[in-house]
Design an enzyme around this catalytic site. Structure first.
Site, short mmCIF file in Angstrom:
data_model
loop_
_atom_site.label_atom_id
_atom_site.label_comp_id
_atom_site.label_asym_id
_atom_site.label_seq_id
_atom_site.Cartn_x
_atom_site.Cartn_y
_atom_site.Cartn_z
N ASP A 107 0.86 -1.18 0.00
CA ASP A 107 0.00 0.00 0.00
C ASP A 107 0.90 1.23 0.00
O ASP A 107 1.81 1.33 0.83
CB ASP A 107 -0.86 0.03 1.26
CG ASP A 107 -1.94 -1.05 1.28
OD1 ASP A 107 -1.86 -1.98 0.46
OD2 ASP A 107 -2.86 -0.95 2.12
N ASP A 109 -15.55 -3.38 1.04
CA ASP A 109 -14.87 -2.99 2.28
C ASP A 109 -15.95 -2.65 3.30
O ASP A 109 -16.72 -1.70 3.10
CB ASP A 109 -13.97 -1.77 2.02
CG ASP A 109 -12.97 -2.03 0.88
OD1 ASP A 109 -12.53 -3.19 0.74
OD2 ASP A 109 -12.66 -1.08 0.13
O1 LIG Z 1 -6.08 -1.02 2.00
C1 LIG Z 1 -6.28 -0.12 2.82
O2 LIG Z 1 -5.71 -0.11 3.95
C2 LIG Z 1 -7.23 0.97 2.49
C3 LIG Z 1 -7.53 1.90 3.45
C4 LIG Z 1 -8.40 2.92 3.17
C5 LIG Z 1 -8.96 3.01 1.91
C6 LIG Z 1 -8.68 2.09 0.94
C7 LIG Z 1 -7.81 1.05 1.20
N1 LIG Z 1 -7.50 0.09 0.30
C8 LIG Z 1 -7.87 -0.16 -1.03
O3 LIG Z 1 -8.43 0.91 -1.74
C9 LIG Z 1 -9.42 0.38 -2.59
C10 LIG Z 1 -10.54 1.33 -2.72
O4 LIG Z 1 -10.15 2.45 -3.46
P1 LIG Z 1 -11.30 3.27 -4.20
O5 LIG Z 1 -12.38 3.42 -3.20
O6 LIG Z 1 -11.69 2.43 -5.36
O7 LIG Z 1 -10.65 4.54 -4.56
C11 LIG Z 1 -9.93 -0.88 -1.93
O8 LIG Z 1 -10.22 -1.81 -2.90
C12 LIG Z 1 -8.79 -1.33 -1.09
O9 LIG Z 1 -8.07 -2.34 -1.79
#
Ligand SMILES: O=C(O)c1ccccc1N[C@@H]1O[C@H](COP(=O)(O)O)[C@@H](O)[C@H]1O
Length: 243
Positions: A13, A132
């Site tokens: 990440d 999520d």
């Molecule tokens: O992985 C994390 O810790 C995380 C924390 C906060 C937000 C997102 C996170 N992870 C990844 O981001 C995508 C979502 O991104 P978006 O909403 O499409 O812009 C999600 O799939 C997690 O893999």
């Protein structure tokens, strides 16, 4: 008897140019683990078949690490699952141009359902949706906003042909408290699509427990904090889930 080995996806990440781990996905809870390229190459050298690569700034809306992430994705010989900030045609095209194996859509699946249905129809297996959740409520925009009910959204996405789900229990993510097996079982019971489990893995026993869910539909597991905290090595993890 299990028919498939649980796939493992070590996570990189990226926030502000650094490989980080968060606790509960909360901005400001970062622990930094250095250069994302070095982290990714280390997982590749250790035998990883997949890399879960996330642009956290893009997910939070605090900028992006797109060029750096593309450089990492392109340098990999393994399969890359790319996520964070993929919410429209331009960001999807940029993600796919890295040659990644699939992208993971989060916020877009909650806020732009018509666009997501369109890209699922266009790109099939290249698209996964990240579910999520806190409890059974989906969260988007860096997990800061509610985005509807998990099971209603799952039913919609199933009907649109979504190929796969990446299910994260936010309450577990980055905590080393063990995965939410009940949530995973419930999601697997609600869909016939494969599920990638995310959040909470702390030990080899957690991975073995996830591997018992392969017949129910758990295809893989994202492993983050436990690897960075050296709770076990990736080599040990791959051995633990080998059938
Ligand atoms: O992985 C994390 O810790 C995380 C924390 C906060 C937000 C997102 C996170 N992870 C990844 O981001 C995508 C979502 O991104 P978006 O909403 O499409 O812009 C999600 O799939 C997690 O893999």
């Amino acid at each position: 008897m299990r028919t498939h080995r649980l796939e493992l996806l070590p996570a990189v990440d990226v926030r502000d140019g650094q490989a980080v781990r968060l606790v509960h996905g909360e901005s400001g809870s970062e622990t930094s683990y250095g250069d994302p390229m070095e982290a990714a190459l280390a997982w590749q050298r250790a035998g990883a078949e997949w890399l879960h690569l996330v642009d956290l700034d893009a997910a939070f809306g605090t900028g992006d690490n797109r060029a750096q992430i593309a450089e990492v994705a392109r340098a990999m010989d393994l399969k890359v699952e790319l996520s964070g900030g993929i919410r429209d045609d331009a960001s999807l095209a940029a993600a796919l141009a890295t040659g990644c194996t699939r992208v993971n859509l989060g916020t877009a699946a909650l806020e732009s359902p018509e666009w997501v249905a369109k890209v699922i129809a266009e790109h099939g297996d290249l698209i996964a949706v990240g579910l999520d959740v806190r409890g059974t409520t989906l969260r988007g925009r860096g997990w800061t906003r509610d985005g509807g009910d998990l099971y209603e959204t799952l039913t919609r996405l199933d009907s649109e042909g979504c190929a796969r789900y990446v299910v994260t229990d936010i309450a577990k993510d980055g905590t080393l408290q063990g995965p939410n097996l009940e949530l995973l079982r419930n999601v697997c019971a609600a869909t016939d699509r494969p599920v990638v489990a995310s959040g909470g893995v702390s030990s080899l026993d957690d991975l073995r427990a996830l591997a018992t869910l392969v017949p129910e539909g758990v295809e893989g597991a994202i492993v983050g904090k436990a690897l960075y905290a050296k709770a076990f090595t990736l080599e040990e993890a791959l051995e633990a889930v080998s059938v």
